[in-house]
Design a protein around this motif. Structure first.
Motif, PDB file in Angstrom:
ATOM      1  N   MET A   1       0.613  -1.329  -0.078  1.00  0.00           N
ATOM      2  CA  MET A   1      -0.349   0.215  -0.247  1.00  0.00           C
ATOM      3  C   MET A   1       0.877   1.288   0.229  1.00  0.00           C
ATOM      4  O   MET A   1       2.041   1.147   0.311  1.00  0.00           O
ATOM      5  N   LYS A   2      -0.090   2.106  -0.750  1.00  0.00           N
ATOM      6  CA  LYS A   2       1.486   4.003  -1.158  1.00  0.00           C
ATOM      7  C   LYS A   2       0.527   4.406  -0.516  1.00  0.00           C
ATOM      8  O   LYS A   2      -0.747   4.606  -1.004  1.00  0.00           O
ATOM      9  N   THR A   3       1.064   5.492   0.713  1.00  0.00           N
ATOM     10  CA  THR A   3       0.282   5.836   1.591  1.00  0.00           C
ATOM     11  C   THR A   3       0.641   7.230   1.288  1.00  0.00           C
ATOM     12  O   THR A   3       2.596   7.223   2.205  1.00  0.00           O
ATOM     13  N   LEU A   4      -0.011   8.665   1.338  1.00  0.00           N
ATOM     14  CA  LEU A   4       0.351   9.902   1.951  1.00  0.00           C
ATOM     15  C   LEU A   4      -0.068  10.279   2.996  1.00  0.00           C
ATOM     16  O   LEU A   4      -1.300  10.440   3.101  1.00  0.00           O
ATOM     17  N   VAL A   5       0.240  10.377   3.762  1.00  0.00           N
ATOM     18  CA  VAL A   5       0.474  11.145   5.527  1.00  0.00           C
ATOM     19  C   VAL A   5       0.350  13.054   5.852  1.00  0.00           C
ATOM     20  O   VAL A   5       1.963  13.659   4.947  1.00  0.00           O
ATOM     21  N   VAL A   6      -0.419  13.456   5.117  1.00  0.00           N
ATOM     22  CA  VAL A   6      -0.757  15.061   5.693  1.00  0.00           C
ATOM     23  C   VAL A   6      -1.226  15.532   6.446  1.00  0.00           C
ATOM     24  O   VAL A   6      -1.952  15.293   7.061  1.00  0.00           O
ATOM     25  N   GLU A   7      -0.282  15.463   7.464  1.00  0.00           N
ATOM     26  CA  GLU A   7      -0.367  16.621   8.924  1.00  0.00           C
ATOM     27  C   GLU A   7       0.838  17.134   9.186  1.00  0.00           C
ATOM     28  O   GLU A   7       1.962  17.651   9.472  1.00  0.00           O
ATOM     29  N   ASP A   8      -0.032  18.429   9.780  1.00  0.00           N
ATOM     30  CA  ASP A   8       1.517  20.108  10.009  1.00  0.00           C
ATOM     31  C   ASP A   8       1.954  19.487  11.069  1.00  0.00           C
ATOM     32  O   ASP A   8       2.992  19.814  11.522  1.00  0.00           O
ATOM     33  N   GLU A   9       1.513  18.884  11.947  1.00  0.00           N
ATOM     34  CA  GLU A   9       1.424  18.667  13.687  1.00  0.00           C
ATOM     35  C   GLU A   9       2.882  17.616  13.819  1.00  0.00           C
ATOM     36  O   GLU A   9       2.467  16.863  13.034  1.00  0.00           O
ATOM     37  N   ARG A  45       3.506  10.387 -13.062  1.00  0.00           N
ATOM     38  CA  ARG A  45       4.467   8.743 -12.791  1.00  0.00           C
ATOM     39  C   ARG A  45       4.610   7.653 -12.543  1.00  0.00           C
ATOM     40  O   ARG A  45       4.348   6.350 -12.420  1.00  0.00           O
ATOM     41  N   GLN A  46       2.501   7.861 -13.025  1.00  0.00           N
ATOM     42  CA  GLN A  46       1.943   6.389 -12.889  1.00  0.00           C
ATOM     43  C   GLN A  46       2.160   5.589 -11.491  1.00  0.00           C
ATOM     44  O   GLN A  46       1.553   4.155 -11.326  1.00  0.00           O
ATOM     45  N   GLU A  47       2.371   5.989 -10.181  1.00  0.00           N
ATOM     46  CA  GLU A  47       2.303   5.128  -9.000  1.00  0.00           C
ATOM     47  C   GLU A  47       1.672   5.602  -7.953  1.00  0.00           C
ATOM     48  O   GLU A  47       2.292   6.482  -7.404  1.00  0.00           O
ATOM     49  N   PRO A  48       0.001   5.949  -8.496  1.00  0.00           N
ATOM     50  CA  PRO A  48      -1.072   6.954  -7.699  1.00  0.00           C
ATOM     51  C   PRO A  48      -0.902   6.480  -6.141  1.00  0.00           C
ATOM     52  O   PRO A  48      -0.550   5.272  -5.716  1.00  0.00           O
ATOM     53  N   TYR A  49      -0.552   6.982  -5.056  1.00  0.00           N
ATOM     54  CA  TYR A  49      -1.302   6.790  -3.611  1.00  0.00           C
ATOM     55  C   TYR A  49      -2.862   5.704  -3.382  1.00  0.00           C
ATOM     56  O   TYR A  49      -3.772   5.584  -3.989  1.00  0.00           O
ATOM     57  N   ASP A  50      -3.099   4.628  -2.488  1.00  0.00           N
ATOM     58  CA  ASP A  50      -3.894   4.331  -2.660  1.00  0.00           C
ATOM     59  C   ASP A  50      -4.420   4.359  -1.526  1.00  0.00           C
ATOM     60  O   ASP A  50      -5.904   4.524  -1.082  1.00  0.00           O
ATOM     61  N   LEU A  51      -3.531   5.555  -0.445  1.00  0.00           N
ATOM     62  CA  LEU A  51      -4.188   5.922   0.864  1.00  0.00           C
ATOM     63  C   LEU A  51      -3.970   7.393   1.048  1.00  0.00           C
ATOM     64  O   LEU A  51      -2.626   7.733   1.069  1.00  0.00           O
ATOM     65  N   ILE A  52      -4.878   8.193   1.616  1.00  0.00           N
ATOM     66  CA  ILE A  52      -4.392   9.672   1.928  1.00  0.00           C
ATOM     67  C   ILE A  52      -4.797   9.413   3.360  1.00  0.00           C
ATOM     68  O   ILE A  52      -6.106   9.459   3.529  1.00  0.00           O
ATOM     69  N   ARG A  84     -10.212   6.335  -7.815  1.00  0.00           N
ATOM     70  CA  ARG A  84     -10.266   7.255  -6.819  1.00  0.00           C
ATOM     71  C   ARG A  84      -9.088   6.732  -5.418  1.00  0.00           C
ATOM     72  O   ARG A  84     -10.026   5.487  -4.994  1.00  0.00           O
ATOM     73  N   VAL A  85      -8.247   6.989  -5.379  1.00  0.00           N
ATOM     74  CA  VAL A  85      -7.539   7.355  -4.149  1.00  0.00           C
ATOM     75  C   VAL A  85      -8.172   7.829  -2.431  1.00  0.00           C
ATOM     76  O   VAL A  85      -9.785   7.991  -2.426  1.00  0.00           O
ATOM     77  N   LYS A  86      -8.555   6.178  -1.990  1.00  0.00           N
ATOM     78  CA  LYS A  86      -9.291   6.766  -0.510  1.00  0.00           C
ATOM     79  C   LYS A  86      -8.409   7.325   0.111  1.00  0.00           C
ATOM     80  O   LYS A  86      -6.894   7.570   0.580  1.00  0.00           O
ATOM     81  N   VAL A  87      -9.363   8.117   1.316  1.00  0.00           N
ATOM     82  CA  VAL A  87      -8.994   8.933   1.987  1.00  0.00           C
ATOM     83  C   VAL A  87      -9.734   9.025   3.197  1.00  0.00           C
ATOM     84  O   VAL A  87     -10.885   9.059   3.567  1.00  0.00           O
ATOM     85  N   VAL A  88      -8.627   9.317   4.135  1.00  0.00           N
ATOM     86  CA  VAL A  88      -9.565   8.919   6.078  1.00  0.00           C
ATOM     87  C   VAL A  88      -8.777  10.144   6.609  1.00  0.00           C
ATOM     88  O   VAL A  88      -7.819  10.814   6.084  1.00  0.00           O
ATOM     89  N   MET A  89      -9.583  11.140   6.565  1.00  0.00           N
ATOM     90  CA  MET A  89      -9.712  12.861   7.808  1.00  0.00           C
ATOM     91  C   MET A  89      -9.914  12.119   8.623  1.00  0.00           C
ATOM     92  O   MET A  89     -10.061  11.308   9.400  1.00  0.00           O
TER      93      MET A  89
END
Length: 132
Positions: A1-9, A45-52, A84-89
């Motif tokens: 699984m390829k994940t992007l963690v988006v968090e300012d803290e 790059r054709q390497e999309p994220y599975d999860l954000i 589409r990428v799965k997104v967990v807020m």
């Protein structure tokens, strides 16, 4: 699984990265602008994220706006809804207005409030079909 963690803290970002790194490649972004850039680069790059994993309250571009931009990119590039990428807020905002807003924009797949335990996150990933 390829994940992007988006968090300012930084502490929250590191904790999420540690958990998610056990499931595959994990990248990070400190704000929404950086997240949108990384999302577009991964698509190019054709390497999309599975999860954000996306925080709502961030500087420069908040989570709701970031998610709207990501979904607009997916639509404009012809990505089917099912792909589409799965997104967990993941946020400290537990009020119903933010929850309705996150789902109402047709955007997020799940909404978790901080502090998020590993077990709760794993359960959500199973529900989304990202973990067996």
């Amino acid at each position: 699984m390829k994940t992007l963690v988006v968090e300012d803290e930084s502490i929250c970002r590191e904790l999420l990265k540690d958990v998610m790194s056990g499931y595959g490649t994990t990248h990070e972004a400190m704000n929404g602008v950086e997240a949108v850039d990384k999302f577009q680069e991964a698509l190019f790059r054709q390497e999309p994220y599975d999860l954000i994993c996306l925080d709502i309250m961030m500087p420069e571009l908040g989570g709701q706006e970031t998610l709207t931009k990501i979904r607009e990119i997916e639509v404009s590039t012809g990505i089917a809804a099912a792909d589409r990428v799965k997104v967990v807020m993941i946020t400290a905002l537990a009020d119903s207005g933010n929850i309705v807003d996150a789902y109402g924009r047709g955007a997020c797949n799940a909404y978790l409030t901080k502090p998020v335990t590993t077990g709760v996150l794993q359960g959500q990933l199973r529900e989304l079909g990202l973990l067996a």
